[in-house]
Enzyme design. Structure first.
Site, short mmCIF file in Angstrom:
data_model
loop_
_atom_site.label_atom_id
_atom_site.label_comp_id
_atom_site.label_asym_id
_atom_site.label_seq_id
_atom_site.Cartn_x
_atom_site.Cartn_y
_atom_site.Cartn_z
N VAL A 32 2.82 -37.05 -60.87
CA VAL A 32 4.24 -37.24 -60.50
C VAL A 32 5.13 -37.21 -61.74
O VAL A 32 6.18 -36.54 -61.75
CB VAL A 32 4.42 -38.57 -59.72
CG1 VAL A 32 5.87 -38.75 -59.31
CG2 VAL A 32 3.52 -38.61 -58.50
N ALA A 37 24.87 -35.78 -60.28
CA ALA A 37 25.09 -37.10 -60.88
C ALA A 37 26.46 -37.20 -61.55
O ALA A 37 26.92 -38.30 -61.86
CB ALA A 37 23.98 -37.40 -61.90
N LYS A 91 3.52 -47.67 -54.62
CA LYS A 91 3.55 -48.54 -53.43
C LYS A 91 2.53 -49.66 -53.49
O LYS A 91 2.76 -50.74 -52.94
CB LYS A 91 3.36 -47.75 -52.13
CG LYS A 91 2.04 -46.99 -52.05
CD LYS A 91 2.16 -45.67 -52.71
CE LYS A 91 0.87 -44.98 -52.96
NZ LYS A 91 0.99 -43.52 -52.99
N GLU A 110 12.11 -44.87 -53.38
CA GLU A 110 12.02 -43.89 -52.29
C GLU A 110 10.68 -43.16 -52.28
O GLU A 110 10.10 -42.89 -51.22
CB GLU A 110 13.16 -42.87 -52.43
CG GLU A 110 13.26 -41.87 -51.32
CD GLU A 110 13.46 -42.50 -49.94
OE1 GLU A 110 14.56 -42.99 -49.68
OE2 GLU A 110 12.50 -42.51 -49.13
N VAL A 128 6.94 -44.27 -50.38
CA VAL A 128 6.48 -44.07 -48.99
C VAL A 128 6.81 -42.65 -48.55
O VAL A 128 7.97 -42.21 -48.64
CB VAL A 128 7.16 -45.07 -48.02
CG1 VAL A 128 6.66 -44.84 -46.59
CG2 VAL A 128 6.89 -46.51 -48.43
N GLU A 148 -4.93 -40.74 -54.59
CA GLU A 148 -4.74 -41.79 -55.58
C GLU A 148 -5.82 -41.67 -56.66
O GLU A 148 -6.85 -41.03 -56.44
CB GLU A 148 -4.86 -43.16 -54.91
CG GLU A 148 -3.79 -43.45 -53.89
CD GLU A 148 -2.39 -43.39 -54.48
OE1 GLU A 148 -2.09 -44.10 -55.45
OE2 GLU A 148 -1.57 -42.60 -53.97
N ASP A 168 -3.84 -47.31 -48.52
CA ASP A 168 -2.56 -46.72 -48.95
C ASP A 168 -1.57 -46.70 -47.77
O ASP A 168 -0.41 -47.06 -47.92
CB ASP A 168 -2.83 -45.30 -49.49
CG ASP A 168 -1.56 -44.59 -49.89
OD1 ASP A 168 -1.06 -44.84 -51.01
OD2 ASP A 168 -1.04 -43.79 -49.09
N LYS A 170 2.04 -48.76 -47.41
CA LYS A 170 3.32 -48.12 -47.06
C LYS A 170 3.89 -48.74 -45.79
O LYS A 170 5.11 -48.96 -45.70
CB LYS A 170 3.10 -46.62 -46.87
CG LYS A 170 2.77 -45.90 -48.19
CD LYS A 170 2.23 -44.52 -47.93
CE LYS A 170 2.01 -43.75 -49.22
NZ LYS A 170 1.21 -42.53 -49.03
N GLY A 229 1.84 -35.00 -53.27
CA GLY A 229 1.90 -33.80 -54.11
C GLY A 229 2.98 -33.93 -55.16
O GLY A 229 3.91 -34.72 -55.03
P1 NAP Z 1 -1.84 -40.02 -61.96
O1 NAP Z 1 -1.85 -38.55 -61.90
O2 NAP Z 1 -3.10 -40.77 -62.04
O3 NAP Z 1 -0.88 -40.43 -63.16
C1 NAP Z 1 -0.74 -41.73 -63.66
C2 NAP Z 1 -0.48 -41.59 -65.12
O4 NAP Z 1 -0.24 -42.86 -65.69
C3 NAP Z 1 -1.65 -40.96 -65.85
O5 NAP Z 1 -1.21 -39.83 -66.55
C4 NAP Z 1 -2.08 -42.07 -66.81
O6 NAP Z 1 -2.50 -41.61 -68.07
C5 NAP Z 1 -0.79 -42.83 -66.98
N1 NAP Z 1 -1.01 -44.17 -67.52
C6 NAP Z 1 -1.86 -45.11 -67.08
N2 NAP Z 1 -1.73 -46.21 -67.85
C7 NAP Z 1 -0.80 -45.94 -68.78
C8 NAP Z 1 -0.23 -46.65 -69.87
N3 NAP Z 1 -0.62 -47.89 -70.13
N4 NAP Z 1 0.72 -46.05 -70.62
C9 NAP Z 1 1.13 -44.79 -70.33
N5 NAP Z 1 0.62 -44.04 -69.32
C10 NAP Z 1 -0.33 -44.63 -68.57
O7 NAP Z 1 -1.06 -40.60 -60.71
P2 NAP Z 1 0.13 -39.92 -59.91
O8 NAP Z 1 -0.43 -39.13 -58.79
O9 NAP Z 1 1.09 -39.30 -60.83
O10 NAP Z 1 0.78 -41.22 -59.25
C11 NAP Z 1 1.62 -42.07 -59.97
C12 NAP Z 1 2.16 -43.12 -58.99
O11 NAP Z 1 2.87 -42.46 -57.96
C13 NAP Z 1 1.07 -43.91 -58.29
O12 NAP Z 1 1.51 -45.22 -58.11
C14 NAP Z 1 0.91 -43.21 -56.96
O13 NAP Z 1 0.46 -44.08 -55.95
C15 NAP Z 1 2.33 -42.78 -56.69
N6 NAP Z 1 2.49 -41.64 -55.81
C16 NAP Z 1 1.77 -40.51 -56.01
C17 NAP Z 1 1.96 -39.42 -55.19
C18 NAP Z 1 1.17 -38.15 -55.34
O14 NAP Z 1 1.27 -37.30 -54.46
N7 NAP Z 1 0.41 -37.97 -56.42
C19 NAP Z 1 2.91 -39.48 -54.16
C20 NAP Z 1 3.65 -40.65 -53.99
C21 NAP Z 1 3.43 -41.72 -54.83
P3 NAP Z 1 -3.81 -40.73 -68.27
O15 NAP Z 1 -3.34 -39.34 -67.94
O16 NAP Z 1 -4.12 -40.94 -69.67
O17 NAP Z 1 -4.83 -41.25 -67.31
N1 HSE Z 2 -2.20 -40.63 -52.18
C1 HSE Z 2 -1.00 -40.66 -51.45
C2 HSE Z 2 -1.16 -39.85 -50.17
C3 HSE Z 2 0.12 -40.10 -52.26
O1 HSE Z 2 -2.11 -39.06 -50.09
O2 HSE Z 2 -0.37 -40.01 -49.26
C4 HSE Z 2 1.46 -40.23 -51.60
O3 HSE Z 2 1.83 -41.57 -51.53
#
Ligand code: NAP
Ligand code: HSE
Length: 440
Positions: free
Chosen positions: A14, A33, A105, A129, A132, A190, A201, A205, A302
């Site tokens: 993200v 903005a 979340k 936003e 969820v 996740e 998850d 939400k 995504g």
């Molecule tokens: P991700 O790809 O695992 O990214 C999380 C990032 O945080 C990783 O790059 C990780 O570093 C970094 N990180 C962890 N600890 C850290 C620290 N102490 N200092 C700096 N960076 C640190 O996860 P994501 O998919 O982007 O998701 C991020 C959040 O958005 C989560 O809470 C997830 O539930 C939420 N979300 C995700 C999606 C989705 O579709 N992916 C959708 C909605 C919400 P490393 O790269 O070194 O591991």
């Molecule tokens: N892992 C979550 C999902 C990301 O698949 O819905 C979006 O919150």
């Protein structure tokens, strides 16, 4: 043009998408903005790890202090997943005077009251936003656009990964393990995909939505939940034959005696809108007492759909809209008693699908029907296919196991649960029973 300095903490799926939108589409964000959204810092854990976006010199850092100690940075997209260090970093950022945008979340469902109250005490805001349903603007819709309504019910597909998995298994015959790996590769899952497939998850939400829509203060762990991890390809096939698709549904429904909350794989009638939601799409059907039914559909997981929601929150925060809503809506206030109590899960009423592995003995079906009848559950239909083993006539349950699928009329969840336990103890039932809800 005025400038708001932004930092991103966590450059994973993200965070990278957010950086791309800020860097590649600065004209777009500035137009909306009325100011430049300037990406000043991006905090990573590992400076050597390749990122999928080219960051200008001096932006990337592995020190959160570079953000905390920079008074010019006023808005931070906090995009680290999980509880710690995300919680501590969020509190530190608030203490340092930053407004926060987050997609986490799990963190909000677990520590929402603490974080939101601290933000309020410090005169800061938290926008969420993206937490969820990814790109679907459901938080703004429930808390602002539908605020003239008493929300009566809210049901939907809230986990993109689970929906991707069941769609691929159902339509392409893909194996569960392969599709989980694919969902991870595509950035849907996740960091720990168990949270996606075991219903956690979606429950997190649903807890957030139930708070916004009904004023419910609920520990997401208390929401009865079942994931898709116990589903077999056979369940998808039987469901299709019966005219349904299986979807992981989150349901919140208001009744006179309280709020019903549940998450579970459900047979959804083919042809109804929720049954047609495929892959990583999410959908939510909300019914308000004034507006009637409203249906939201879009990518729920995504990189870019989620980044879309995060950047919209960054814009709202930069222009001051978030602070207004944050202060007036009193999200997750510990001072406010819950406006609604939860219904006892056992009293909820619905139809059920049972899949039972049984031995092919005379009286097997009768013994199961007897247990169901004892619990007041009426059978609507039964499927049992002939097997080649039947032909050998050995009557040995190990040699002659067959699958029985039973669809019921309406029954309470408590009766269905007790009947399942009793049926599993029958000598003629050779393994665990799968019990799923049915939505017509
Ligand atoms: P991700 O790809 O695992 O990214 C999380 C990032 O945080 C990783 O790059 C990780 O570093 C970094 N990180 C962890 N600890 C850290 C620290 N102490 N200092 C700096 N960076 C640190 O996860 P994501 O998919 O982007 O998701 C991020 C959040 O958005 C989560 O809470 C997830 O539930 C939420 N979300 C995700 C999606 C989705 O579709 N992916 C959708 C909605 C919400 P490393 O790269 O070194 O591991
Ligand atoms: N892992 C979550 C999902 C990301 O698949 O819905 C979006 O919150």
């Amino acid at each position: 043009m005025e400038k708001t300095n932004i930092a991103i903490v966590g450059m994973g799926t993200v965070g990278t998408g957010v950086a791309r939108l800020l860097l590649d589409h600065g004209d777009r964000t500035s137009r909306h903005a009325g100011r430049t959204l300037w990406l000043k810092k991006a905090v990573v854990r590992d400076l050597q790890k390749p990122r999928d976006v080219e960051l200008p010199d001096g932006v990337v850092t592995d020190s959160i202090a570079d953000v905390l100690n920079d008074p010019e940075i006023t808005v931070v997209a906090q995009l680290i997943g999980g509880l710690e260090p995300a919680r501590t970093i969020m509190l530190d950022l608030l203490e340092a005077g930053k407004d926060i945008v987050t997609a986490n979340k799990a963190l909000l469902a677990q520590h929402g009251p603490e974080l939101f109250n601290r933000a309020r005490e410090l005169g800061r805001s938290i926008a969420f936003e993206a937490s969820v349903a990814g790109g679907i603007p459901i938080i703004a819709n429930i808390s602002q656009c539908l605020s003239a309504n008493q929300i009566v019910s809210l049901e939907g597909i809230l986990n993109g990964t689970s929906n991707f998995i069941v769609t691929q298994m159902d339509e392409r015959g893909a194996s569960y393990d392969d599709v989980v790996r694919q969902a991870q590769k595509l950035g849907y899952a996740e960091a720990d995909p168990a949270m996606d497939v075991d219903g956690s998850d979606a429950a997190q939400k649903l807890a957030i939505l139930a708070h916004l829509a009904f004023g419910a203060t609920v520990d997401w762990n208390d929401i009865p939940r079942v994931g898709i991890d116990g589903l077999a390809a056979d369940d998808l096939t039987y469901a299709r034959k019966l005219g349904y698709r299986i979807k992981l549904l989150g349901v919140a429904k208001l009744a006179d005696d309280g709020l019903e909350l549940s998450v579970g794989p459900t047979l959804v009638k083919i042809g109804t809108p929720l049954a047609e939601v495929r892959d990583a799409f999410n959908a939510i059907r909300v019914i308000g007492d004034a507006v009637g039914p409203v249906f939201y559909h879009g990518l729920g997981a995504g990189q870019m759909p989620t980044a879309s929601a995060v950047v919209a929150d960054l814009i709202d925060t930069a222009v001051g809209r978030t602070r207004l809503t944050f202060q007036t809506l009193e999200y997750f206030s510990i001072d406010q008693p819950p406006r609604v109590k939860l219904r006892d899960a056992d009293t909820l009423v619905g139809r059920y699908y049972f899949r039972l592995p049984v031995s092919n003995h005379p009286g097997t079906l009768a013994s199961i029907a007897t247990v169901l009848a004892k619990h007041g559950i009426s059978i609507a239909s039964v499927i049992q296919h002939e097997t080649s083993d039947e032909a050998d006539g050995s009557n040995d349950p190990q040699i002659d196991p067959v699958t029985l699928v039973v669809m019921t009329h309406e029954a309470t969840a408590g009766a269905a649960r007790k009947a399942t336990l009793e049926i599993e103890s029958l000598a003629t039932v050779t393994g665990p029973v799968v019990r799923l809800q049915v939505k017509d």
